[in-house]
Design a protein around this motif. Structure first.
Motif, mmCIF file in Angstrom:
data_model
loop_
_atom_site.group_PDB
_atom_site.id
_atom_site.type_symbol
_atom_site.label_atom_id
_atom_site.label_comp_id
_atom_site.label_asym_id
_atom_site.label_seq_id
_atom_site.Cartn_x
_atom_site.Cartn_y
_atom_site.Cartn_z
ATOM 1 N N GLU A 178 30.417 20.711 19.595
ATOM 2 C CA GLU A 178 29.929 21.270 20.847
ATOM 3 C C GLU A 178 28.433 21.554 20.718
ATOM 4 O O GLU A 178 27.963 22.003 19.669
ATOM 5 C CB GLU A 178 30.692 22.542 21.202
ATOM 6 N N GLY A 179 27.696 21.273 21.800
ATOM 7 C CA GLY A 179 26.253 21.418 21.739
ATOM 8 C C GLY A 179 25.696 22.287 22.851
ATOM 9 O O GLY A 179 26.385 22.612 23.821
ATOM 10 N N LYS A 180 24.450 22.665 22.683
ATOM 11 C CA LYS A 180 23.708 23.421 23.692
ATOM 12 C C LYS A 180 22.501 22.586 24.078
ATOM 13 O O LYS A 180 21.704 22.190 23.215
ATOM 14 C CB LYS A 180 23.277 24.766 23.116
ATOM 15 N N VAL A 181 22.348 22.311 25.372
ATOM 16 C CA VAL A 181 21.327 21.361 25.808
ATOM 17 C C VAL A 181 19.909 21.831 25.509
ATOM 18 O O VAL A 181 18.995 21.012 25.360
ATOM 19 C CB VAL A 181 21.470 21.050 27.315
ATOM 20 N N ASN A 182 19.707 23.144 25.390
ATOM 21 C CA ASN A 182 18.372 23.676 25.107
ATOM 22 C C ASN A 182 17.842 23.223 23.755
ATOM 23 O O ASN A 182 16.633 23.159 23.541
ATOM 24 C CB ASN A 182 18.389 25.215 25.089
ATOM 25 N N PHE A 183 18.742 22.934 22.818
ATOM 26 C CA PHE A 183 18.339 22.726 21.433
ATOM 27 C C PHE A 183 18.264 21.270 20.996
ATOM 28 O O PHE A 183 17.597 20.955 20.013
ATOM 29 C CB PHE A 183 19.313 23.464 20.496
ATOM 30 N N VAL A 184 18.994 20.368 21.661
ATOM 31 C CA VAL A 184 19.056 19.003 21.148
ATOM 32 C C VAL A 184 17.715 18.278 21.299
ATOM 33 O O VAL A 184 17.032 18.404 22.310
ATOM 34 C CB VAL A 184 20.173 18.179 21.822
ATOM 35 N N THR A 185 17.364 17.548 20.270
ATOM 36 C CA THR A 185 16.159 16.726 20.272
ATOM 37 C C THR A 185 16.540 15.312 19.868
ATOM 38 O O THR A 185 17.642 15.075 19.340
ATOM 39 C CB THR A 185 15.115 17.262 19.275
ATOM 40 N N ASP A 186 15.645 14.381 20.087
ATOM 41 C CA ASP A 186 15.899 12.991 19.717
ATOM 42 C C ASP A 186 16.143 12.881 18.218
ATOM 43 O O ASP A 186 17.065 12.194 17.767
ATOM 44 C CB ASP A 186 14.711 12.134 20.147
ATOM 45 N N GLY A 187 15.322 13.602 17.433
ATOM 46 C CA GLY A 187 15.472 13.558 15.980
ATOM 47 C C GLY A 187 16.803 14.137 15.519
ATOM 48 O O GLY A 187 17.456 13.588 14.614
ATOM 49 N N MET A 188 17.208 15.246 16.117
ATOM 50 C CA MET A 188 18.483 15.873 15.761
ATOM 51 C C MET A 188 19.640 14.932 16.054
ATOM 52 O O MET A 188 20.539 14.748 15.232
ATOM 53 C CB MET A 188 18.679 17.181 16.548
ATOM 54 N N LEU A 189 19.602 14.299 17.214
ATOM 55 C CA LEU A 189 20.692 13.407 17.624
ATOM 56 C C LEU A 189 20.752 12.156 16.747
ATOM 57 O O LEU A 189 21.844 11.677 16.416
ATOM 58 C CB LEU A 189 20.531 13.023 19.092
ATOM 59 N N ARG A 190 19.596 11.633 16.342
ATOM 60 C CA ARG A 190 19.569 10.471 15.430
ATOM 61 C C ARG A 190 20.230 10.831 14.109
ATOM 62 O O ARG A 190 21.021 10.064 13.553
ATOM 63 C CB ARG A 190 18.136 10.003 15.186
ATOM 64 N N THR A 206 28.384 24.836 35.942
ATOM 65 C CA THR A 206 28.119 24.766 37.376
ATOM 66 C C THR A 206 26.729 24.197 37.627
ATOM 67 O O THR A 206 25.870 24.234 36.734
ATOM 68 C CB THR A 206 28.224 26.168 38.018
ATOM 69 N N VAL A 207 26.500 23.667 38.837
ATOM 70 C CA VAL A 207 25.150 23.228 39.211
ATOM 71 C C VAL A 207 24.537 24.218 40.198
ATOM 72 O O VAL A 207 23.445 23.985 40.721
ATOM 73 C CB VAL A 207 25.164 21.812 39.833
ATOM 74 N N ASN A 208 25.225 25.322 40.434
ATOM 75 C CA ASN A 208 24.698 26.384 41.288
ATOM 76 C C ASN A 208 23.684 27.188 40.474
ATOM 77 O O ASN A 208 24.051 27.932 39.556
ATOM 78 C CB ASN A 208 25.856 27.279 41.756
ATOM 79 N N GLU A 218 21.347 30.474 30.435
ATOM 80 C CA GLU A 218 20.048 30.197 29.818
ATOM 81 C C GLU A 218 19.788 28.705 29.625
ATOM 82 O O GLU A 218 19.368 28.251 28.558
ATOM 83 C CB GLU A 218 19.902 30.953 28.488
ATOM 84 N N GLN A 219 20.074 27.947 30.673
ATOM 85 C CA GLN A 219 19.735 26.529 30.693
ATOM 86 C C GLN A 219 19.498 26.110 32.140
ATOM 87 O O GLN A 219 19.955 26.767 33.069
ATOM 88 C CB GLN A 219 20.857 25.684 30.089
ATOM 89 N N THR A 220 18.755 25.017 32.302
ATOM 90 C CA THR A 220 18.478 24.502 33.644
ATOM 91 C C THR A 220 19.146 23.143 33.808
ATOM 92 O O THR A 220 19.540 22.501 32.825
ATOM 93 C CB THR A 220 16.964 24.345 33.864
ATOM 94 N N LEU A 221 19.267 22.702 35.040
ATOM 95 C CA LEU A 221 19.857 21.387 35.287
ATOM 96 C C LEU A 221 18.969 20.286 34.722
ATOM 97 O O LEU A 221 19.460 19.243 34.274
ATOM 98 C CB LEU A 221 20.067 21.183 36.792
ATOM 99 N N TRP A 222 17.659 20.503 34.731
ATOM 100 C CA TRP A 222 16.731 19.518 34.158
ATOM 101 C C TRP A 222 16.970 19.389 32.661
ATOM 102 O O TRP A 222 17.010 18.268 32.127
ATOM 103 C CB TRP A 222 15.289 19.951 34.414
ATOM 104 N N GLN A 223 17.153 20.509 31.954
ATOM 105 C CA GLN A 223 17.446 20.464 30.521
ATOM 106 C C GLN A 223 18.764 19.746 30.253
ATOM 107 O O GLN A 223 18.885 18.988 29.292
ATOM 108 C CB GLN A 223 17.528 21.887 29.952
ATOM 109 N N PHE A 224 19.741 19.990 31.116
ATOM 110 C CA PHE A 224 21.051 19.363 30.941
ATOM 111 C C PHE A 224 20.953 17.849 31.101
ATOM 112 O O PHE A 224 21.464 17.090 30.277
ATOM 113 C CB PHE A 224 22.050 19.941 31.955
#
Length: 340
Positions: A178-190, A206-208, A218-224
């Protein structure tokens, strides 16, 4: 008999009243109660710290502070079915769950980990060497598929360190987390992909935007959106968790959610009605706003009313229980994706 489950916190007296065969409830993490095993049956054994009984209403909550003190599981003591033939879709093919950390640094108001008053389940990590030792053990027993059962695996100085060590040890494994969108980076995912990660589950809920702020996600739809695209770019499949029934949910946000999902096209969607557990902040909020439709709090996660099967025990400011069940049925029919 002793019951231990985080979602029991705040419901102890209701559970003991309804299920009379239960002697007590261990408030916290069950392995923090190892002393209970040695004294059970003795006089006053049901009055120890953190154990809630009909005669001893303990408010204490116990956790394992140093996870490295726990021994590596003794695989030989388990029946083969528990780790070789116990398929738990969509999480594992082997049924083996591995914990590299416990607790969460976030305080989402609906969560029985981060949303409990006082934040008792704070983040604790195992040493990477300790985690690798367990992976080597299960790998030697023919287990190559497992699930990291951390609240959030993609934490800084956690996911990459463990992934790097798995790669260095050349372990033949395939795993999900399970992940948190705030933290993932391209390097981490590789790094995770190289180490055998094939699926990451993210909590969208939710998208509300108003609801996201209120539940302290503590996340935005853009980050997601960015995290999903990065995950797919690294050829890791994406699972999405959704919650229906947050207080400010309305028809407009439901339509926005459907369009958002159609654009992102995740590999799996796991959709559930909100369970406002006693002990969480959202329970208190919904109770004050008269959005809980039952006084029987042991029913909050059963998603049915006491009288009618196709109703639920919650509503929002704008959606009735009937609305919620219809929306749940529709979204599950439209977005019933399975991971391959």
């Amino acid at each position: 008999s002793i019951l231990s489950c985080r979602t029991c916190i705040g419901m102890e007296k209701y559970i003991l009243k309804e299920y009379t065969f239960i002697d007590g409830i261990a408030r916290g993490e069950i392995d923090a109660f190892v002393d209970l095993v040695s004294i059970i049956g003795r006089k006053n054994s049901l009055t120890i710290k953190g154990l809630y009984t009909n005669s001893h209403h303990s408010d204490d909550l116990r956790i394992v502070e140093d996870l490295n003190e726990n021994p590596i599981p003794m695989i030989e003591a388990l029946p083969n079915i528990w780790y070789k033939g116990y398929h738990i879709p969509p999480y594992t093919k082997s049924g083996y769950f591995l914990i590299a950390s416990r607790g969460c640094p976030f305080r989402c108001s609906f969560c029985p980990t981060g949303g409990i008053k006082g934040h008792p389940f704070y983040l604790r990590k195992r040493k990477s060497e300790n985690v690798i030792e367990e992976i080597k053990l299960i790998n030697s027993k023919g287990i190559r598929d497992f699930y990291f059962f951390d609240e959030i695996f993609t934490l800084p100085n956690h996911a990459e360190i463990i992934s790097k060590k798995i790669t260095e040890e050349r372990l033949d494994v395939s795993w999900r987390c399970e992940g948190k969108v705030n933290f993932v980076t391209d390097g981490m995912l590789r790094s995770m992909k190289r180490a055998g990660c094939d699926v990451i589950f993210y909590g969208l809920e939710t998208v509300n935007e108003k609801s996201l702020k209120k539940i302290k996600k503590e996340q935005t739809l853009w980050q997601f959106k960015k995290a999903i695209l990065l995950t797919k770019k690294n050829e890791i499949k994406v699972g999405v968790y959704l919650l229906l029934g947050l207080p400010d949910e309305n028809w407009k946000s439901i339509i926005k959610l459907i369009l958002f999902l159609l654009r992102l096209n995740p590999d799996l969607i796991m959709f559930n009605l909100l369970s406002p557990y006693p002990g969480t902040k959202i329970f208190e909020e919904m109770k004050k706003q008269n959005l809980l439709l039952t006084d029987k709090y042991t029913n909050v996660d059963r998603h049915l009313s006491e009288n009618e099967l196709f109703k639920t025990n919650i509503k929002t400011k704008y959606l009735t229980p009937n609305h919620l069940k219809v929306i749940e049925f529709f979204i599950k029919k439209v977005f019933f994706y399975k991971l391959k």
